[in-house]
Design a protein around this motif. Structure first.
Motif, PDB file in Angstrom:
ATOM      1  N   MET A   1      41.694 -40.540 -68.026  1.00 15.34           N
ATOM      2  CA  MET A   1      40.597 -40.155 -68.898  1.00 15.34           C
ATOM      3  C   MET A   1      40.459 -41.226 -69.960  1.00 15.34           C
ATOM      4  O   MET A   1      41.404 -41.508 -70.681  1.00 15.34           O
ATOM      5  CB  MET A   1      40.884 -38.804 -69.553  1.00 15.34           C
ATOM      6  N   THR A  50      45.678 -31.348 -65.582  1.00 11.05           N
ATOM      7  CA  THR A  50      45.048 -32.013 -64.436  1.00 11.05           C
ATOM      8  C   THR A  50      45.856 -33.197 -63.904  1.00 11.05           C
ATOM      9  O   THR A  50      45.484 -33.798 -62.899  1.00 11.05           O
ATOM     10  CB  THR A  50      43.639 -32.526 -64.824  1.00 11.05           C
ATOM     11  N   ALA A  52      46.138 -36.048 -65.435  1.00 14.79           N
ATOM     12  CA  ALA A  52      45.443 -37.281 -65.805  1.00 14.79           C
ATOM     13  C   ALA A  52      46.192 -38.008 -66.920  1.00 14.79           C
ATOM     14  O   ALA A  52      46.989 -37.418 -67.638  1.00 14.79           O
ATOM     15  CB  ALA A  52      44.016 -36.957 -66.266  1.00 14.79           C
ATOM     16  N   VAL A 112      37.672 -40.403 -65.525  1.00 16.79           N
ATOM     17  CA  VAL A 112      36.645 -39.755 -66.331  1.00 16.79           C
ATOM     18  C   VAL A 112      36.471 -40.641 -67.542  1.00 16.79           C
ATOM     19  O   VAL A 112      37.453 -41.090 -68.137  1.00 16.79           O
ATOM     20  CB  VAL A 112      37.081 -38.338 -66.781  1.00 16.79           C
ATOM     21  N   HIS A 133      34.378 -41.936 -60.129  1.00 16.50           N
ATOM     22  CA  HIS A 133      34.445 -41.669 -61.566  1.00 16.50           C
ATOM     23  C   HIS A 133      33.419 -40.619 -61.982  1.00 16.50           C
ATOM     24  O   HIS A 133      32.468 -40.352 -61.262  1.00 16.50           O
ATOM     25  CB  HIS A 133      34.220 -42.957 -62.368  1.00 16.50           C
ATOM     26  N   GLU A 153      37.335 -31.344 -66.842  1.00 14.72           N
ATOM     27  CA  GLU A 153      38.352 -30.522 -66.181  1.00 14.72           C
ATOM     28  C   GLU A 153      37.912 -30.120 -64.778  1.00 14.72           C
ATOM     29  O   GLU A 153      38.682 -30.213 -63.813  1.00 14.72           O
ATOM     30  CB  GLU A 153      38.652 -29.283 -67.018  1.00 14.72           C
ATOM     31  N   TRP A 155      35.769 -31.631 -62.783  1.00 10.95           N
ATOM     32  CA  TRP A 155      35.762 -32.796 -61.911  1.00 10.95           C
ATOM     33  C   TRP A 155      37.184 -33.222 -61.543  1.00 10.95           C
ATOM     34  O   TRP A 155      37.476 -33.487 -60.374  1.00 10.95           O
ATOM     35  CB  TRP A 155      35.015 -33.951 -62.592  1.00 10.95           C
ATOM     36  N   LEU A 156      38.068 -33.274 -62.529  1.00  8.63           N
ATOM     37  CA  LEU A 156      39.451 -33.693 -62.254  1.00  8.63           C
ATOM     38  C   LEU A 156      40.153 -32.723 -61.301  1.00  8.63           C
ATOM     39  O   LEU A 156      40.896 -33.145 -60.416  1.00  8.63           O
ATOM     40  CB  LEU A 156      40.230 -33.824 -63.567  1.00  8.63           C
ATOM     41  N   ASN A 157      39.917 -31.439 -61.480  1.00 14.48           N
ATOM     42  CA  ASN A 157      40.545 -30.449 -60.599  1.00 14.48           C
ATOM     43  C   ASN A 157      40.007 -30.516 -59.170  1.00 14.48           C
ATOM     44  O   ASN A 157      40.679 -30.094 -58.233  1.00 14.48           O
ATOM     45  CB  ASN A 157      40.389 -29.036 -61.159  1.00 14.48           C
ATOM     46  N   ARG A 161      44.046 -34.759 -54.456  1.00 12.00           N
ATOM     47  CA  ARG A 161      45.281 -35.393 -54.953  1.00 12.00           C
ATOM     48  C   ARG A 161      46.183 -35.695 -53.803  1.00 12.00           C
ATOM     49  O   ARG A 161      47.145 -35.311 -53.471  1.00 12.00           O
ATOM     50  CB  ARG A 161      45.948 -34.491 -55.987  1.00 12.00           C
TER      51      ARG A 161
END
Length: 161
Positions: A1, A50, A52, A112, A133, A153, A155-157, A161
């Protein structure tokens, strides 16, 4: 981030509740900033939940660790080394210059970017080999909000992974 400072953590207009006026003097120049001490804990919680990593993507570079981080509740963070803008005669906008350095620093890592500079947000996708991104476009008059953090949050989740 990736975090910008001015326009993101430091809105350009007197902000809503929670912000405090701060004086910061990097390089001997004094700036009056509006900073919210709740931003750091919110961003740290988001990073932890997350997986990040937080980093500065601001012309403040390492000065953000000295002047901004302690005032918003963040630890020392890595930063994108963004050299001083070379000027208009170079044929680049300020935002495009910043986007170039952000893309090079992020390499193939998804990211992000909390950013208020319209040229930067337009230019990042055009950088060679830019990773997946999310640009969270911040209104520089109001700065970072809970809605921006929630968008990041989500988007990251959703990242594989």
């Amino acid at each position: 981030m990736l975090l910008d400072v001015d326009g993101v953590l430091n809105p350009f207009e007197r902000p809503h509740r929670g912000f405090k006026r701060q004086r910061c003097s990097p390089n001997g120049m004094t700036f009056k900033l509006w900073l919210n001490p709740a931003h750091g804990p919110s961003l740290l919680e988001l990073a932890e939940s997350t997986g990040a990593e937080l980093a500065w993507a601001s012309y403040w570079c390492d000065n953000a660790n000295v002047w901004i981080a302690p005032r918003v509740g963040l630890p020392e963070l890595p930063f994108v080394p963004i050299p001083q803008f070379p000027g208009i005669d170079e044929g680049r906008t300020l935002g495009a210059w910043k986007a170039r350095h952000v893309a090079a620093w992020a390499k193939s890592r998804p990211f992000v970017w909390f950013e208020d500079e319209p040229d930067a947000t337009k230019c990042i996708a055009g950088e060679p080999d830019v990773a997946e991104h999310l640009l969270v476009e911040i209104d520089p008059l109001t700065g970072l909000t809970d809605g921006h953090i929630a968008a990041a949050e989500t988007w990251l989740n959703a990242l594989d992974r």
